[in-house]
Write a protein that holds these residues in place. Structure first.
Motif, PDB file in Angstrom:
ATOM      1  N   THR A  81      40.056  28.886  59.181  1.00 53.88           N
ATOM      2  CA  THR A  81      41.217  28.809  60.060  1.00 53.88           C
ATOM      3  C   THR A  81      41.417  27.380  60.551  1.00 53.88           C
ATOM      4  O   THR A  81      40.470  26.602  60.643  1.00 53.88           O
ATOM      5  CB  THR A  81      41.054  29.735  61.291  1.00 53.88           C
ATOM      6  N   CYS A  82      42.654  27.086  60.881  1.00 53.17           N
ATOM      7  CA  CYS A  82      42.994  25.764  61.402  1.00 53.17           C
ATOM      8  C   CYS A  82      42.180  25.466  62.653  1.00 53.17           C
ATOM      9  O   CYS A  82      41.583  24.401  62.779  1.00 53.17           O
ATOM     10  CB  CYS A  82      44.491  25.706  61.687  1.00 53.17           C
ATOM     11  N   THR A 121      46.961  20.370  72.480  1.00 54.68           N
ATOM     12  CA  THR A 121      45.737  21.142  72.260  1.00 54.68           C
ATOM     13  C   THR A 121      45.576  21.399  70.759  1.00 54.68           C
ATOM     14  O   THR A 121      46.502  21.154  69.978  1.00 54.68           O
ATOM     15  CB  THR A 121      45.804  22.510  72.981  1.00 54.68           C
ATOM     16  N   ILE A 122      44.431  21.911  70.389  1.00 54.68           N
ATOM     17  CA  ILE A 122      44.212  22.283  68.985  1.00 54.68           C
ATOM     18  C   ILE A 122      45.224  23.350  68.576  1.00 54.68           C
ATOM     19  O   ILE A 122      45.769  23.303  67.472  1.00 54.68           O
ATOM     20  CB  ILE A 122      42.763  22.753  68.771  1.00 54.68           C
ATOM     21  N   GLU A 127      49.857  25.148  65.412  1.00 49.54           N
ATOM     22  CA  GLU A 127      51.218  25.693  65.384  1.00 49.54           C
ATOM     23  C   GLU A 127      52.166  24.744  64.654  1.00 49.54           C
ATOM     24  O   GLU A 127      53.026  25.184  63.886  1.00 49.54           O
ATOM     25  CB  GLU A 127      51.722  25.960  66.804  1.00 49.54           C
ATOM     26  N   GLU A 128      52.020  23.433  64.886  1.00 48.37           N
ATOM     27  CA  GLU A 128      52.826  22.439  64.150  1.00 48.37           C
ATOM     28  C   GLU A 128      52.600  22.585  62.655  1.00 48.37           C
ATOM     29  O   GLU A 128      53.535  22.523  61.864  1.00 48.37           O
ATOM     30  CB  GLU A 128      52.453  21.021  64.577  1.00 48.37           C
ATOM     31  N   GLU A 133      54.420  24.227  57.358  1.00 54.58           N
ATOM     32  CA  GLU A 133      54.151  25.026  56.157  1.00 54.58           C
ATOM     33  C   GLU A 133      55.310  25.984  55.878  1.00 54.58           C
ATOM     34  O   GLU A 133      55.741  26.118  54.731  1.00 54.58           O
ATOM     35  CB  GLU A 133      52.857  25.834  56.322  1.00 54.58           C
ATOM     36  N   LEU A 134      55.804  26.643  56.933  1.00 53.07           N
ATOM     37  CA  LEU A 134      56.930  27.559  56.755  1.00 53.07           C
ATOM     38  C   LEU A 134      58.181  26.808  56.307  1.00 53.07           C
ATOM     39  O   LEU A 134      58.897  27.267  55.410  1.00 53.07           O
ATOM     40  CB  LEU A 134      57.206  28.331  58.053  1.00 53.07           C
ATOM     41  N   ASP A 135      58.460  25.662  56.943  1.00 51.79           N
ATOM     42  CA  ASP A 135      59.610  24.848  56.536  1.00 51.79           C
ATOM     43  C   ASP A 135      59.485  24.456  55.071  1.00 51.79           C
ATOM     44  O   ASP A 135      60.443  24.563  54.307  1.00 51.79           O
ATOM     45  CB  ASP A 135      59.729  23.580  57.391  1.00 51.79           C
TER      46      ASP A 135
END
Length: 145
Positions: A81-82, A121-122, A127-128, A133-135
Motif C-alpha cells: 500500500t501507498c 500528511t502521508i 490521495e494525490e 492514477e485515475l486521471d
C-alpha cells in the motif's frame, strides 16, 4: 551445596541446556537443572545468545525477559500500500510500478513521505497519487489525438 558443586552445575547447565537455545523467549522460559532458576538472554554488538546468568564478561548477567523489538524492516518492494510504503521511507511509483527504495528519474510520478511539508500528511500524498492514477487511466491514456 558448596561452591564447587554450584560451579559444576552451572557448567553443565551452560553446555547441555542454555547455550543450545537460539530463541530469546524459549531461553528465558527454560529452567536450569536446579528447577528454580531460568536461563538468561544476552545481546551485545549484534551477538545474541542464551546462557546461565552467571556473570559473563562483557555480557553481564543477562536478561530475564525479551525486549519487544520492532519487526525487521521489509524490503521496500514488499510494501503493497501507498501508506505502508511511505511510512517506511520508501518511494511509491505511479502507474502500478509499486514501492521501491529508489526514485525513478525518467518514469511515472514518484511519491515520498512529506516529511519536510508540515501541511501535508502521508494520506494526502497517497490521495494525490490515486487521483493522478485515475486521471491517467480514465482520461489521459484514452486520448489518441
Amino acid at each position: 551445596n558448596d561452591v564447587c558443586e554450584e560451579m559444576q552445575e552451572e557448567e553443565l547447565d551452560h553446555h547441555f541446556i542454555c547455550s543450545r537455545i537460539t530463541d530469546c523467549n524459549e531461553c528465558v522460559e527454560t529452567f536450569k537443572s536446579n528447577g528454580k532458576d531460568k536461563c538468561r538472554w544476552y545481546e551485545l554488538d549484534g551477538d545474541q545468545l542464551c546462557d546461565t546468568g552467571i556473570d559473563m564478561y562483557p555480557y553481564g548477567n543477562g536478561e530475564t525477559s525479551c525486549s519487544s523489538e520492532p519487526p525487521l524492516k521489509k524490503d521496500c518492494e514488499d510494501y503493497e500500500t501507498c501508506n505502508n510504503c511511505l511510512e517506511n521511507g520508501c518511494f511509491m511509483h505511479g502507474r502500478g510500478l509499486g514501492c521501491d527504495e529508489y526514485e525513478i528519474a525518467d518514469g511515472p510520478p514518484s511519491y515520498t513521505n512529506p516529511i519536510d511539508d508540515p501541511d501535508k500528511t502521508i494520506n494526502d500524498v497517497c490521495e494525490e497519487m490515486q487521483e493522478e492514477e485515475l486521471d491517467h487511466h480514465f482520461i489521459c491514456s484514452r486520448i489518441t489525438d
